[in-house]
Design a protein around this motif. Structure first.
Motif, short mmCIF file in Angstrom:
data_model
loop_
_atom_site.label_atom_id
_atom_site.label_comp_id
_atom_site.label_asym_id
_atom_site.label_seq_id
_atom_site.Cartn_x
_atom_site.Cartn_y
_atom_site.Cartn_z
N ARG A 163 26.51 50.25 45.48
CA ARG A 163 26.14 51.20 46.55
C ARG A 163 26.07 50.50 47.90
NH1 ARG A 163 21.49 55.16 44.07
NH2 ARG A 163 22.54 55.59 42.08
N ALA A 164 26.23 51.29 48.93
CA ALA A 164 26.07 50.77 50.29
C ALA A 164 25.02 51.65 50.97
CB ALA A 164 27.40 50.84 51.04
N GLY A 165 24.52 51.17 52.09
CA GLY A 165 23.54 52.01 52.80
C GLY A 165 22.52 51.15 53.54
N PRO A 166 21.57 51.79 54.19
CA PRO A 166 20.59 51.04 54.96
C PRO A 166 19.80 50.08 54.06
CG PRO A 166 20.29 53.43 55.24
CD PRO A 166 21.34 53.24 54.20
N GLY A 167 19.67 48.85 54.51
CA GLY A 167 18.86 47.90 53.74
C GLY A 167 19.61 47.27 52.58
N ILE A 168 20.93 47.61 52.44
CA ILE A 168 21.71 47.01 51.34
C ILE A 168 22.76 46.09 51.96
CG2 ILE A 168 23.27 47.44 49.40
CD1 ILE A 168 21.91 50.14 48.99
N PHE A 169 22.72 44.81 51.62
CA PHE A 169 23.68 43.82 52.13
C PHE A 169 24.70 43.52 51.03
CE2 PHE A 169 21.19 42.70 55.88
CZ PHE A 169 19.88 43.02 55.49
N THR A 208 7.41 44.21 39.55
CA THR A 208 7.82 43.13 40.47
C THR A 208 8.77 43.66 41.53
OG1 THR A 208 8.65 40.87 40.68
CG2 THR A 208 9.71 42.23 39.03
N LEU A 209 9.64 44.59 41.14
CA LEU A 209 10.59 45.14 42.13
C LEU A 209 9.85 45.86 43.24
CD1 LEU A 209 13.24 46.41 39.63
CD2 LEU A 209 13.76 44.94 41.59
N SER A 210 8.84 46.66 42.85
CA SER A 210 8.15 47.45 43.89
C SER A 210 7.27 46.55 44.77
CB SER A 210 7.31 48.56 43.25
OG SER A 210 6.40 47.99 42.34
N ALA A 211 6.96 45.35 44.29
CA ALA A 211 6.09 44.45 45.08
C ALA A 211 6.92 43.40 45.84
CB ALA A 211 5.11 43.74 44.15
N SER A 212 8.24 43.56 45.81
CA SER A 212 9.10 42.51 46.42
C SER A 212 9.38 42.78 47.89
CB SER A 212 10.43 42.42 45.65
OG SER A 212 10.17 41.93 44.35
N ASP A 213 9.62 41.68 48.61
CA ASP A 213 10.04 41.80 50.01
C ASP A 213 11.56 41.82 50.12
OD1 ASP A 213 7.30 41.41 51.05
OD2 ASP A 213 7.53 39.43 50.10
N LEU A 214 12.22 41.35 49.03
CA LEU A 214 13.69 41.32 49.02
C LEU A 214 14.14 41.26 47.56
CD1 LEU A 214 16.43 40.89 50.58
CD2 LEU A 214 16.00 38.43 50.41
N ALA A 231 20.65 49.38 35.65
CA ALA A 231 21.66 49.75 36.65
C ALA A 231 21.03 50.36 37.90
CB ALA A 231 22.66 50.71 36.03
N SER A 232 19.99 51.15 37.71
CA SER A 232 19.39 51.85 38.87
C SER A 232 18.36 51.02 39.62
CB SER A 232 18.71 53.15 38.39
OG SER A 232 19.62 53.98 37.75
N MET A 233 17.94 49.90 39.03
CA MET A 233 16.83 49.15 39.63
C MET A 233 17.05 48.75 41.08
SD MET A 233 15.39 46.88 36.45
CE MET A 233 14.53 47.70 35.09
N PRO A 234 18.23 48.18 41.43
CA PRO A 234 18.36 47.78 42.85
C PRO A 234 18.32 48.98 43.79
CG PRO A 234 20.42 47.40 41.65
CD PRO A 234 19.42 47.81 40.64
N TRP A 235 18.90 50.07 43.35
CA TRP A 235 18.99 51.24 44.25
C TRP A 235 17.63 51.92 44.38
CZ3 TRP A 235 22.69 48.65 45.39
CH2 TRP A 235 23.76 48.32 44.55
N ALA A 236 16.83 51.88 43.31
CA ALA A 236 15.47 52.44 43.41
C ALA A 236 14.64 51.60 44.37
CB ALA A 236 14.83 52.47 42.02
N ALA A 237 14.87 50.28 44.33
CA ALA A 237 14.14 49.39 45.26
C ALA A 237 14.55 49.71 46.70
CB ALA A 237 14.44 47.93 44.93
N ALA A 238 15.89 49.86 46.91
CA ALA A 238 16.37 50.14 48.28
C ALA A 238 15.81 51.47 48.77
CB ALA A 238 17.90 50.17 48.29
N ALA A 239 15.77 52.45 47.87
CA ALA A 239 15.25 53.78 48.27
C ALA A 239 13.76 53.69 48.62
CB ALA A 239 15.44 54.77 47.12
N ALA A 240 13.09 52.70 48.03
CA ALA A 240 11.64 52.53 48.31
C ALA A 240 11.44 51.63 49.53
CB ALA A 240 10.94 51.93 47.09
N GLY A 241 12.55 51.26 50.18
CA GLY A 241 12.44 50.47 51.42
C GLY A 241 12.48 48.97 51.22
N VAL A 242 12.80 48.52 49.97
CA VAL A 242 12.91 47.07 49.74
C VAL A 242 14.37 46.67 49.98
CG1 VAL A 242 12.67 45.20 48.07
CG2 VAL A 242 11.10 47.16 47.97
N PRO A 243 14.64 45.75 50.92
CA PRO A 243 16.02 45.35 51.18
C PRO A 243 16.65 44.72 49.94
CG PRO A 243 14.51 44.40 52.82
CD PRO A 243 13.66 45.02 51.75
N VAL A 244 17.95 45.00 49.76
CA VAL A 244 18.68 44.51 48.57
C VAL A 244 19.94 43.80 49.03
CG1 VAL A 244 19.94 45.19 46.49
CG2 VAL A 244 17.83 46.40 47.12
#
Ligand code: APR
Length: 254
Positions: free
Chosen positions: A225-231, A181-187, A201-214
């Motif tokens: 974590r902070a970074g592109p696509g992370i609010f 579900t994480l890899s198929a999400s838009d957000l 623990a790593s799930m949100p950051w793996a999603a962000a690394a795959a380009g899914v905004p978090v």
């Protein structure tokens, strides 16, 4: 601070409104406002001298099944008295606003179900269920003995809480469903977790690394974590989540 006083980034609002699938990752912090202590809060009363890490393990249950069972009975009592809070209810209401919403929770309190969420993946099990410590058969009800854990009606072994203890593997099907579900999400909304215990623990950051905004919702952003696509949305989940929905869908405000 109430949710209406929070300035939500326009980019996040646009992403939420346009999303077809949102995955909401939750930890103990989403249940804190329901009166359920988080793991990193100091435990209260007679349990103050224990650490969850010392009780929520197969070794602790092996060593002292009565102590571990009584700790879970205490926690089950807290959960039984607790009610879903505004954060749980906002997550459930999101299902009326976004085509697909999946909750992936580390919590064992069942409050997302009680709030009305229809797709909930319980990574760490559910404290309101028990299972035979030998056969694994799940029991939703059991005879309460004078003291210590009840026994399995079939084999006589102790029943244990149907939760994942430290050092135990997560249920494989739930874990795979969470990754899918994480890899198929838009957000992804990551709410009320310290991101300490893997693999959640790593799930949100793996999603962000795959380009899914978090979007991270927490009282504090330390450890996040902070970074592109992370609010970062700092504040109480019970205020931030209703505020986020009101900001994204002012026309649908309850
Ligand atoms: N709103 C938002 N966030 C909150 C709130 C709140 N009202 N109250 C607390 N928090 C945040 C804290 O800042 C912290 O980051 O919730 C987080 C709770 O962290 P933990 O207690 O570590 O809970 P969690 O992340 O779910 O722990 C993960 O660890 O002990 C194991 O298996 C157990 O599932 C648990 C896992």
């Amino acid at each position: 601070m109430s949710g209406s006083e929070i300035a939500f980034p326009h980019e996040l609002i646009d992403l939420l409104r346009a999303a077809c699938r949102v995955t909401v990752l939750t930890g103990a912090g989403i249940s804190a406002e329901s009166g359920i202590p988080t793991f990193r809060d100091a435990m209260t009363g007679l349990w103050a001298r224990f650490r969850p890490e010392d009780l929520a393990t197969p070794q602790a249950f092996e060593r002292d099944p009565r102590l571990v069972w009584e700790w879970y009975s205490w926690r089950r009592g807290l959960v039984g008295k607790a009610k879903p809070n505004a954060a749980h209810l906002a997550v459930a209401r999101l299902e009326c606003l976004v085509r697909e919403v999946v909750v992936v929770t580390q919590n064992v309190d069942g409050l997302h179900h009680r709030a009305g969420s229809s797709r909930v993946i319980e990574l760490h099990g559910n404290i309101m269920r028990s299972r035979c410590s030998r056969e694994g058969t799940v029991a939703a009800t059991w005879e309460k003995p004078e003291e210590g854990p009840p026994q399995c009606e079939r084999c006589g072994a102790y029943l244990r809480p149907d939760v994942v203890w430290f050092g135990e593997p997560l249920p494989q099907a739930a874990l795979q469903e969470a990754y899918d579900t994480l890899s198929a999400s838009d957000l992804v909304l990551s709410v009320g977790t310290s991101n300490v215990v893997e693999p959640a623990a790593s799930m949100p950051w793996a999603a962000a690394a795959a380009g899914v905004p978090v979007a991270v919702v927490n009282l504090t952003m330390s450890g996040q974590r902070a970074g592109p696509g992370i609010f970062h949305l700092e504040g109480r989940a019970g205020a931030v989540l209703p505020g986020l929905l009101a900001a994204a869908w002012p026309e649908a405000a309850p």
